[in-house]
Enzyme design. Structure first.
Site, PDB file in Angstrom:
ATOM      1  N   GLU A 113       0.838  -1.212   0.000  1.00  0.00           N
ATOM      2  CA  GLU A 113       0.000   0.000   0.000  1.00  0.00           C
ATOM      3  C   GLU A 113       0.870   1.258   0.000  1.00  0.00           C
ATOM      4  O   GLU A 113       0.566   2.236  -0.678  1.00  0.00           O
ATOM      5  CB  GLU A 113      -0.955  -0.037   1.207  1.00  0.00           C
ATOM      6  CG  GLU A 113      -2.014  -1.112   1.029  1.00  0.00           C
ATOM      7  CD  GLU A 113      -2.818  -1.393   2.291  1.00  0.00           C
ATOM      8  OE1 GLU A 113      -2.202  -1.566   3.372  1.00  0.00           O
ATOM      9  OE2 GLU A 113      -4.048  -1.443   2.204  1.00  0.00           O
ATOM     10  N   GLU A 147      -3.030  -9.996   3.478  1.00  0.00           N
ATOM     11  CA  GLU A 147      -3.734  -9.779   4.755  1.00  0.00           C
ATOM     12  C   GLU A 147      -4.738 -10.871   5.092  1.00  0.00           C
ATOM     13  O   GLU A 147      -4.919 -11.229   6.259  1.00  0.00           O
ATOM     14  CB  GLU A 147      -4.453  -8.416   4.745  1.00  0.00           C
ATOM     15  CG  GLU A 147      -3.530  -7.211   4.846  1.00  0.00           C
ATOM     16  CD  GLU A 147      -3.020  -6.704   3.501  1.00  0.00           C
ATOM     17  OE1 GLU A 147      -3.057  -7.475   2.522  1.00  0.00           O
ATOM     18  OE2 GLU A 147      -2.584  -5.540   3.436  1.00  0.00           O
TER      19      GLU A 147
END
Ligand code: 3H9
Length: 708
Positions: A109, A129
């Protein structure tokens, strides 16, 4: 700048270096440090563009996962990374992210908040994740579809597998692969783009239009099948879908809501427990990191059956030449044929090329003699599970092997000390209990005998890593960790069918709990004759008057060994699909009648509690007796070797989530009904429950005593 982030300048290019070993996780101070450095660079008139790079072996491995534990325990409020990423993206000077090692999760990210990304050829990027029971929480689900397209973003966010640098380039996630020195290449790239308008990924909407809605439906369907019982993959798909329907800011809000729901769930705690557990099991208190290890360059395996063949494949896959010895040409040909077939399947599925398969096959030397065993650094015995045979084999190899050769037994239950007594070097003898199919299952139970040398243990743990296994050290008790606990679990599954539950009910209930297979199907798959042989070996240990399961032995007496004979607890068609077997149902009723067992209705709750708490109670016993180092070691055994659902964290973690007081009370009920021989509560469980503590508390205490 901070200690964790350094700002330097190479003429007109600012270099921001993240230095938070070992993996540059985004611990407190790191995101802030990056923003401050970029702001400082923006104000420096000598700087035209900025390069962000990681020190050490990787770019950024994501959020600091330990911080999540602090947030969910209430120790800290929930933090957010997004404002820092927006600040990076709003930098008036182009920011080039230079990726080596991994850019994972929050690391990915961060990289997508830069205006450009360059990457080392061996690097990987990904949004893993979901493997921790959460979803990307800092706009990953909103930026990735804008860069890679929606289909790939769904795949990466919902299933968590990283992709290679080459694939990232093809998908336009990165702008260039840098061969040679990454920093030099990144700085050169930054100079090239310094005067161009900097593209912001959050404003790039061109890949979000005309999206085929079936992408989401198909992904949900796959997630429900392959990630059964897990909400995070579905939440990730919802979040990526939102990127196609909502403006960036709104999409981020939805992502944050879904992220929070996942983060505060028990599932994410369980999966984070499993993540750290896999790393904890490597730490053995009395074996320091610096313990010398033997170099393993050549291996030999005795036995080319299911286990021996699978074990040999592990060595070949790791590039270690391995001899495979059998006693007859027929058995050898059969074993090598299965290895070849397994590899050919992988080639057909595109897992690796024919050339890789050929290379691995040439590393495997099939033979009938002990030729070359004197050159082996490790010999792994994988013959039938019988003490007399194992001792005979160990006597033979002891006479041939070089002094520094490790002698490992793949025994699943037998006494490693007794096996070692057949040699003159018990310090070199160790258990290497692989799980079937050994070329697939990740677990390796490393069994420490009373004389096993520390170097031999350290070598085994390091070797397991090379073989891509998760190794857990177990003490030398019957069945070690995994199979010792499995005994009471299988026992209760069989008692339940004697008492009135159907085979299908027991299987289905435990499958619905999350196990990969029901216990009676597992027995049929493994072969009922295996347990039968072991029970005969240990017949002398049975206590008179104590109830034993009878159905499996009766099935074996009828030649029904499970899937391989087409019949066991269930019947199997030619494709090995299970079918109910009315004859077995009648046999079970007859067995119950003969034993005077009253049949009754059994609830799903009783099925779960009897099977799971039998498992937990035995786990607590062996933990209290010191045969497992920590409760988490037991969890890792069950998650990697027995198909226990990872999102429940393992049996001991599951017991903690139920509450040890409740677990104990239920065990005491079963003790009152079924007797102390079967259900006496583990002393450790009693102690922890009485003190209001958990197995996790026990592990913490063990760790602090070890470091004191
Ligand atoms: C996330 O990013 C959410 C975001 O969307 C943001 C939301 C706001 N944190 O594995 P290793 C430790 S979620 C803390 O043995 P390798 C590890 O415990 C995160 N610690 O090395 C070990 O400690 P120790 C998404 C971490 O070379 C040491 O580092 N990211 C973290 O075999 C070495 O680790 C992931 O899920 C972490 N993020 O493999 C990636 N990562 O020495 C998780 C590692 O005390 N990490 N540690 O036992 C990995 O997959 C592997 O560590 C990696 C390196 C492939 C990077």
């Amino acid at each position: 700048m901070s200690e964790l982030v350094k700002l330097t300048r190479l003429e007109d290019i600012a270099v921001v270096t993240i230095d938070n070993p070992p993996v540059n996780a985004l611990s407190p101070g790191v995101p802030e440090g990056i923003v401050q450095a970029i702001e400082a660079a923006a104000h420096d008139p000598a700087v035209k563009a900025v390069v962000v790079i990681g020190a050490g072996s990787t770019f950024i491995a994501g959020a600091d996962i330990r911080e999540f534990q602090k947030m969910t325990s209430g120790e800290k409020p929930r933090g957010t990374l997004l404002p820092a990423l927006l600040a990076i993206e709003d930098s008036p000077k182009p920011v080039v992210m230079a990726i080596h090692g991994q850019a994972l999760g929050g690391g990915m990210e961060v990289s997508m908040a830069g205006h450009y990304r360059v990457i080392a050829p061996s690097a990987q990027v990904g949004q893993p994740e979901v493997k921790l029971g959460i979803i990307p929480g800092a706009a990953g689900t909103q930026r990735l579809p804008r860069l890679a397209g929606v289909a790939k973003a769904v795949e990466m966010c919902a299933f968590g597998e990283p992709i290679s640098a080459q694939e990232a380039l093809t998908l336009a996630i990165v702008d260039r692969i840098i061969d040679g020195d990454l920093l030099t290449g990144a700085v050169a790239f930054a100079r090239e783009v310094a005067d161009r308008p900097a593209p912001k990924s959050r404003q790039r909407n061109e890949k979000l239009s005309n999206v085929d809605p079936s992408i989401f439906a198909i992904a949900r369907d796959t997630a429900r099948k392959t990630k059964r019982g897990q909400p995070a993959p579905l939440a990730a798909i919802d979040a990526v879908e939102a990127s196609t329907k909502l403006p960036f800011e709104e999409g981020c809000k939805l992502e944050a809501k879904l992220f929070s729901e996942c983060l505060y769930s028990i599932q994410s705690k369980a999966l984070i427990h499993a993540f750290f557990g896999e790393r904890t099991v490597n730490k053995i208190p009395d074996i320091p990191k610096a313990t010398p290890v033997y170099e393993i360059r050549r291996a030999a395996v005795i036995g080319a059956g299911t286990m021996g063949g699978g074990i040999a494949m592990n060595y070949a896959n790791a590039g270690i030449p391995v001899i495979v010895k059998e006693t007859t040409q027929e058995a050898l040909d059969r074993g090598i044929g299965i290895i070849r077939k397994n590899y050919a399947n992988s080639v057909q599925k595109g897992r690796f090329s024919q050339a890789v398969m050929d290379e691995r096959m040439t590393l495997i030397t099939p033979q009938l003699s002990y030729d070359g065993f004197d050159q082996a650094d490790i010999i792994v015995e994988a013959v039938f599970e019988g003490m007399a045979l194992k001792k005979q084999v160990f006597g033979q190899i002891d006479a041939i092997a070089k002094p520094a050769c490790i002698l490992a037994s793949n025994t699943s239950t037998l006494d490693v000390d007794e096996i070692a007594s057949a040699t003159k070097r018990p310090e070199m003898v160790i258990g290497h209990h692989f799980f079937s199919p050994a070329n697939v299952m990740r677990l390796l139970e490393v069994v420490r005998g009373k004389a096993t040398g520390k170097e031999v243990i350290a070598t085994s743990m390091a070797l397991a890593k090379r073989l891509k296994k998760v190794a857990v050290l177990a003490g030398n008790c019957r069945g070690f960790i995994g199979n010792r606990m499995l005994g009471p679990y299988f026992r209760e599954a069989q008692f339940l069918i004697e008492e009135g539950a159907s085979v299908e009910e027991v299987n289905q209930t435990l499958y619905d709990f999350g196990w990969a297979m029901g216990p009676l199907s597992v027995s049929d798959l493994a072969g009922l004759d295996v347990g039968w042989r072991i029970r005969k070996e240990f017949k002398h240990l049975e206590k008179p008057g104590v109830r034993i399961p009878r159905v499996a032995d009766r099935l074996c007496e009828l030649g029904r060994f499970g899937q391989k004979t087409g019949r066991g607890f269930l019947k199997y068609d030619a494709e090995r699909r299970p079918l109910p077997d009315p004859e077995t149902a009648a046999l079970i009723e007859a067995v119950a009648r003969e034993a005077g067992i009253e049949r009754r209705n059994i609830t799903r709750e009783e099925i779960v509690d009897r099977c799971l708490f039998a498992l937990v109670n035995e786990g607590a016993k062996l933990l209290g007796e010191g045969f497992a180092l920590r409760a988490v070691d037991i969890d890792i055994v069950y998650l990697n070797g027995y198909g226990f659902p990872a999102w429940r964290g393992g049996p001991m973690f599951y017991a903690d989530t139920v509450g040890l007081g409740k677990v104990l009370a239920r065990i005491q009920e079963f003790e009152a009904r079924h007797g102390s021989d079967l259900w006496s509560p583990a002393p450790l469980l009693q102690r922890l429950a009485q003190d209001g503590r958990t197995f996790a508390d026990f592990d913490r205490q063990t760790a602090s005593q070890a470091s004191a």
